[in-house]
Design a protein around this motif. Structure first.
Motif, mmCIF file in Angstrom:
data_model
loop_
_atom_site.group_PDB
_atom_site.id
_atom_site.type_symbol
_atom_site.label_atom_id
_atom_site.label_comp_id
_atom_site.label_asym_id
_atom_site.label_seq_id
_atom_site.Cartn_x
_atom_site.Cartn_y
_atom_site.Cartn_z
ATOM 1 N N MET A 159 1.002 -1.407 0.000
ATOM 2 C CA MET A 159 -0.263 0.060 0.153
ATOM 3 C C MET A 159 0.915 1.316 0.139
ATOM 4 O O MET A 159 0.722 2.915 -0.376
ATOM 5 N N GLU A 160 2.035 0.857 0.722
ATOM 6 C CA GLU A 160 2.642 2.773 0.757
ATOM 7 C C GLU A 160 3.292 2.617 -1.160
ATOM 8 O O GLU A 160 3.547 3.681 -0.821
ATOM 9 N N LEU A 161 3.828 1.226 -1.787
ATOM 10 C CA LEU A 161 4.388 1.459 -3.110
ATOM 11 C C LEU A 161 3.349 2.118 -4.242
ATOM 12 O O LEU A 161 3.525 3.042 -4.190
ATOM 13 N N ILE A 162 1.930 1.736 -3.502
ATOM 14 C CA ILE A 162 1.000 2.280 -4.135
ATOM 15 C C ILE A 162 0.708 4.231 -3.859
ATOM 16 O O ILE A 162 0.320 4.553 -5.066
ATOM 17 N N ARG A 163 0.684 4.588 -2.549
ATOM 18 C CA ARG A 163 0.520 5.150 -2.794
ATOM 19 C C ARG A 163 2.163 6.099 -3.544
ATOM 20 O O ARG A 163 1.366 7.701 -3.793
ATOM 21 N N HIS A 164 2.949 5.354 -3.488
ATOM 22 C CA HIS A 164 4.252 6.883 -4.299
ATOM 23 C C HIS A 164 3.521 6.643 -5.716
ATOM 24 O O HIS A 164 3.965 7.409 -5.718
ATOM 25 N N ALA A 165 3.186 5.547 -6.190
ATOM 26 C CA ALA A 165 3.418 4.880 -6.945
ATOM 27 C C ALA A 165 2.372 6.339 -7.827
ATOM 28 O O ALA A 165 2.335 7.224 -8.597
ATOM 29 N N THR A 166 0.523 6.499 -7.110
ATOM 30 C CA THR A 166 -0.332 6.892 -7.440
ATOM 31 C C THR A 166 0.241 8.645 -7.621
ATOM 32 O O THR A 166 -0.113 9.700 -7.829
#
Length: 293
Positions: free
Chosen positions: A127-134
């Motif tokens: 989820m942290e990576l998804i937040r970074h990506a978005t």
């Protein structure tokens, strides 16, 4: 209601660009609402030709309510919008978009979870990576530049080349599903106005007087759209505080406001320098602290 000289200058300004620098507690919302009323009652502008833009739905709603109360609900034709709601209104009329064409956060998260499974990444917190990506993808869209040139804060977790691939796959997914995200509203509106001068002209005719609140929080693409919309008369009235910006993390560029007078030669400048919200002691102490820092 009594106003001091600077407030009256802002309220009574009619044609051409105007920048009003307004610190906290300086009565800027009051000035904005009275300026709208003055445009209608003293300058003869039809309410339907006035557009007021701000950044949050709460701010737009509050300003609309205050104006309608001030005008005894006589001028409901004035348009109060956030940037995103205004851009979506334009896209809805141009392309027939509806609310269900906006990708939900749940569907967006599901897409990124699925796409990340295609790559062999050592991920401790998906989820942290998804937040970074978005967040990175949103910054790419706001910048109006290629994803290859956008720095990656989480490069140690997800290499730039992979994020660029994900960006393109995300856009392909949105296109295939006829979906848009919130940043697309701005990008698509910019592209529409740039490519279809006939449509741009219709909106220029509709909104001949534009007022933008919290201008220090504007990003580059939003600014380019506003400039196109205000042309050629440039009846653009902006209000902001050059010392205060809360949306830098979302691509806001306070320097845009500082360069406004270069973009619009002959701009009228008004400074609302009186703080009505705080006592003299609080203001003086705050100024001492700011001066020390």
């Amino acid at each position: 209601m009594e106003f001091h000289k600077a407030q009256l200058e802002a309220i009574r300004h009619f044609n051409g660009p105007c920048i009003t620098l307004a610190g906290p507690g300086s009565g800027k919302t009051t000035v904005l609402t009275y300026r709208i009323l003055n445009l209608i009652e003293k300058c003869g502008v039809a309410p339907e030709h006035i557009l007021v833009i701000t950044f949050t739905r709460a701010a737009a709603t509050e300003m609309k309510e205050r104006f309608l109360k001030l005008s005894d609900n006589r001028y409901s034709g004035v348009c109060f919008q956030t940037f995103h709601s205004f851009f979506f209104m334009i896209l809805r009329k141009a392309y027939g978009y509806r609310a269900d064409n906006i990708i939900t956060q749940q569907e967006q998260t599901r897409f990124f979870k699925n796409i990340l499974n295609e790559y062999e990444l050592e991920i401790t917190d998906t989820m942290e990576l998804i937040r970074h990506a978005t967040a990175w993808i949103s910054n790419v869209k706001r910048s109006g530049k290629s994803p290859d040139t956008q720095p990656v804060a989480a490069a140690g977790i997800c290499p730039q080349e992979i994020l660029c691939e994900i960006y393109h796959k995300y856009q392909q997914y949105l296109t295939a599903k006829r979906l848009i995200d919130f940043e697309d509203m701005t990008v698509y509106c910019y592209d529409l106005f740039s490519q279809r001068k006939d449509i741009l002209w219709q909106w220029q005719e509709q909104y001949q007087y534009i007022l933008v609140d919290e201008f220090q929080d504007i990003n580059r693409v939003q600014y380019e759209i506003v400039k196109m919309l205000a042309a050629p008369e440039n009846n653009l009235f902006i209000v902001g505080d050059d010392d205060q910006s809360i949306y830098r993390f979302r691509g806001a560029k306070p320097e845009i406001m500082l360069g406004f007078e270069k973009d619009f030669p002959g701009t009228k400048r008004v400074l609302l320098g009186t703080n009505y919200r705080s006592t003299k002691e609080i203001v003086e102490t705050s100024l001492k602290l700011i001066g020390h820092n």
